[in-house]
Design a protein around this motif. Structure first.
Motif, PDB file in Angstrom:
ATOM      1  N   ILE A 144       5.195  10.141   7.641  1.00 32.40           N
ATOM      2  CA  ILE A 144       4.077   9.611   6.863  1.00 32.40           C
ATOM      3  C   ILE A 144       2.953   9.270   7.830  1.00 32.40           C
ATOM      4  CG2 ILE A 144       3.352   7.858   5.188  1.00 32.40           C
ATOM      5  CD1 ILE A 144       6.298   7.350   4.563  1.00 32.40           C
ATOM      6  N   ASN A 145       1.766   9.830   7.603  1.00 25.91           N
ATOM      7  CA  ASN A 145       0.675   9.548   8.539  1.00 25.91           C
ATOM      8  C   ASN A 145       0.124   8.136   8.329  1.00 25.91           C
ATOM      9  OD1 ASN A 145      -1.429   9.543   6.522  1.00 25.91           O
ATOM     10  ND2 ASN A 145      -1.402  11.796   6.546  1.00 25.91           N
ATOM     11  N   LYS A 146      -0.705   7.701   9.243  1.00 28.69           N
ATOM     12  CA  LYS A 146      -1.199   6.327   9.264  1.00 28.69           C
ATOM     13  C   LYS A 146      -1.969   5.982   7.989  1.00 28.69           C
ATOM     14  CE  LYS A 146      -3.781   3.082  12.157  1.00 28.69           C
ATOM     15  NZ  LYS A 146      -4.564   2.914  13.425  1.00 28.69           N
ATOM     16  N   GLN A 147      -2.807   6.902   7.532  1.00 30.43           N
ATOM     17  CA  GLN A 147      -3.611   6.653   6.340  1.00 30.43           C
ATOM     18  C   GLN A 147      -2.730   6.462   5.099  1.00 30.43           C
ATOM     19  OE1 GLN A 147      -6.377   9.784   5.400  1.00 30.43           O
ATOM     20  NE2 GLN A 147      -7.340   8.641   3.737  1.00 30.43           N
ATOM     21  N   ILE A 170      -1.932   3.173   2.523  1.00 31.80           N
ATOM     22  CA  ILE A 170      -2.011   3.256   1.058  1.00 31.80           C
ATOM     23  C   ILE A 170      -0.751   2.660   0.432  1.00 31.80           C
ATOM     24  CG2 ILE A 170      -2.004   4.833  -0.918  1.00 31.80           C
ATOM     25  CD1 ILE A 170      -3.765   6.705   0.774  1.00 31.80           C
ATOM     26  N   TYR A 171       0.426   3.016   0.979  1.00 28.12           N
ATOM     27  CA  TYR A 171       1.686   2.521   0.424  1.00 28.12           C
ATOM     28  C   TYR A 171       1.849   1.022   0.655  1.00 28.12           C
ATOM     29  CZ  TYR A 171       2.750   7.507   0.217  1.00 28.12           C
ATOM     30  OH  TYR A 171       2.702   8.848  -0.043  1.00 28.12           O
ATOM     31  N   ARG A 172       1.305   0.560   1.799  1.00 29.32           N
ATOM     32  CA  ARG A 172       1.351  -0.878   2.069  1.00 29.32           C
ATOM     33  C   ARG A 172       0.529  -1.641   1.031  1.00 29.32           C
ATOM     34  NH1 ARG A 172      -1.405  -4.913   4.020  1.00 29.32           N
ATOM     35  NH2 ARG A 172      -3.248  -3.633   4.354  1.00 29.32           N
ATOM     36  N   LYS A 173      -0.655  -1.137   0.712  1.00 29.99           N
ATOM     37  CA  LYS A 173      -1.518  -1.781  -0.276  1.00 29.99           C
ATOM     38  C   LYS A 173      -0.916  -1.703  -1.682  1.00 29.99           C
ATOM     39  CE  LYS A 173      -5.909  -1.269   2.160  1.00 29.99           C
ATOM     40  NZ  LYS A 173      -7.259  -0.641   2.165  1.00 29.99           N
ATOM     41  N   MET A 174      -0.108  -0.667  -1.924  1.00 31.91           N
ATOM     42  CA  MET A 174       0.596  -0.553  -3.208  1.00 31.91           C
ATOM     43  C   MET A 174       1.768  -1.529  -3.288  1.00 31.91           C
ATOM     44  SD  MET A 174       0.632   3.606  -3.620  1.00 31.91           S
ATOM     45  CE  MET A 174       1.698   3.602  -5.071  1.00 31.91           C
ATOM     46  N   ASN A 175       2.053  -2.184  -2.142  1.00 27.15           N
ATOM     47  CA  ASN A 175       3.128  -3.191  -2.057  1.00 27.15           C
ATOM     48  C   ASN A 175       4.498  -2.577  -2.322  1.00 27.15           C
ATOM     49  OD1 ASN A 175       3.784  -5.792  -1.349  1.00 27.15           O
ATOM     50  ND2 ASN A 175       3.594  -6.625  -3.406  1.00 27.15           N
ATOM     51  N   LEU A 176       4.697  -1.323  -1.871  1.00 24.19           N
ATOM     52  CA  LEU A 176       5.988  -0.657  -2.027  1.00 24.19           C
ATOM     53  C   LEU A 176       6.945  -1.120  -0.936  1.00 24.19           C
ATOM     54  CD1 LEU A 176       4.850   3.031  -2.751  1.00 24.19           C
ATOM     55  CD2 LEU A 176       5.446   1.249  -4.404  1.00 24.19           C
ATOM     56  N   PRO A 177       8.234  -1.258  -1.227  1.00 23.18           N
ATOM     57  CA  PRO A 177       9.214  -1.592  -0.186  1.00 23.18           C
ATOM     58  C   PRO A 177       9.238  -0.512   0.899  1.00 23.18           C
ATOM     59  CG  PRO A 177      10.170  -1.809  -2.373  1.00 23.18           C
ATOM     60  CD  PRO A 177       8.856  -1.126  -2.548  1.00 23.18           C
TER      61      PRO A 177
END
Length: 329
Positions: free
Chosen positions: A297-300, A304-311
């Motif tokens: 998974i690239n940095k960008q 995005i997934y961090r902001k989606m609050n995914l585990p």
């Protein structure tokens, strides 16, 4: 007499609690039961101004809080001209919600008991509706703006008669709401003609039936979301997790279920069983999905997934699923 058992004690011990209080039998019993279990809480009471004794009920609430060093939040309700039950409910729930936001209460605790649950079920059944509308939910998570809190009903497994027996044995004073004898109100009509009489004889069977109905409802709500399952955390988490694992082709052992049970009341956790199926909790959501390693998974995209609050583990599975969608057919 054995002390009535409350549900959600672990959640209550870990949160800031607000008890919806009325000085009646149910909320008074819950007040003293919470105290006996060592739960810290404040109370909120609404004065609708419809009965002479409401002044005494408010004074009783203030006195209890004075001696027990608790906050007593009081709302003087505007006059309700029509549809009293419906509008009174709106007023008090808006009051509780405003207190949760202002005072950062994480749990609003309601004193509904088994008779209320059965009474509501019968009313909805006779009106004509689906199973979702017939059941009073013991645990609901509400989210307002950026704030999240729980609505908990820890006495839904306790009958009215058990509550009255407890109050009598402990010599605890409470106020009798004489409007409860007015069968003009639909809930009182069902209570007087059906609820009490049936529960007196069939309490155990009714309580067990409710348990089965709630499990059936949960089964219907557990949808395959594309090779994984995600649902809001409830007191039935272990049942739902076990079912989701089975749907993904993995049978949890007794030892694994005990291991999961240790984590259920935590805000976040991450487990993998058999190196095959992962289980994660985050933001009051349970995720169950095939465990994948070494998905790049690239940095960008990570941001995005961090902001989606995914585990964290789920991000790899989710990214893999998203990449499959982009492949040409």
């Amino acid at each position: 007499m054995e002390k009535p058992k409350l549900e959600f004690l672990e959640i209550l011990r870990g949160g800031k609690n607000l008890l919806a209080f009325s000085s009646g039998a149910d909320s008074t019993a819950l007040y003293f039961l919470l105290k006996s279990y060592g739960i810290n809480f404040d109370i909120a009471i609404v004065d609708y101004g419809t009965r002479c004794q409401s002044i005494l009920e408010i004074q009783r609430a203030k006195t209890l809080c004075f001696w027990d060093n608790k906050q007593c939040h009081i709302l003087k309700s505007p006059k309700i001209e029509k549809n009293f039950e419906h509008n009174a409910r709106i007023i008090r729930y808006e009051f509780f919600q405003s207190l949760a936001l202002k005072e950062t209460y994480t749990n609003i605790v309601l004193a509904h008991q088994l008779d209320d649950k059965f009474e509501w079920f019968l009313m909805q059944f006779c009106k004509g509706t689906n199973i979702n509308a017939m059941l009073i939910q013991p645990h609901i998570t509400q989210r307002i703006k950026d704030y999240e809190y729980n609505i908990l009903r820890p006495m839904l497994g306790i009958s009215k008669q058990e509550i009255l027996n407890y109050l009598r044995e402990q010599k605890i004073f409470y106020f009798e709401d004489f409007s409860n004898s007015n069968t003009h109100f639909k809930r009182n009509y069902f209570r007087y003609h059906f609820t009490h009489k049936i529960l007196e004889e069939f309490k155990k069977g009714i309580a067990f039936s409710f348990k089965l109905l709630e499990e059936s409802k949960l089964t219907l709500a557990l949808d395959d979301l594309g090779g994984y399952y995600c649902f809001t955390s409830t007191p039935k988490d272990l049942y739902a997790i076990d079912l989701a694992y089975k749907k993904l082709g993995y049978i949890l052992s007794k030892k694994q279920k005990f291991q999961i049970q240790k984590y259920l009341n935590q805000q976040e956790y991450s487990l993998v069983f058999g190196d095959k199926i992962a289980l994660e909790k985050r933001n009051n959501k349970i995720y169950i999905f095939p465990y994948l390693l070494n998905v790049r998974i690239n940095k960008q995209e990570r941001e995005i997934y961090r902001k989606m609050n995914l585990p964290k583990k789920f991000r790899q599975f989710y990214h893999y699923q998203q990449s499959l969608k982009k492949l040409p057919t």
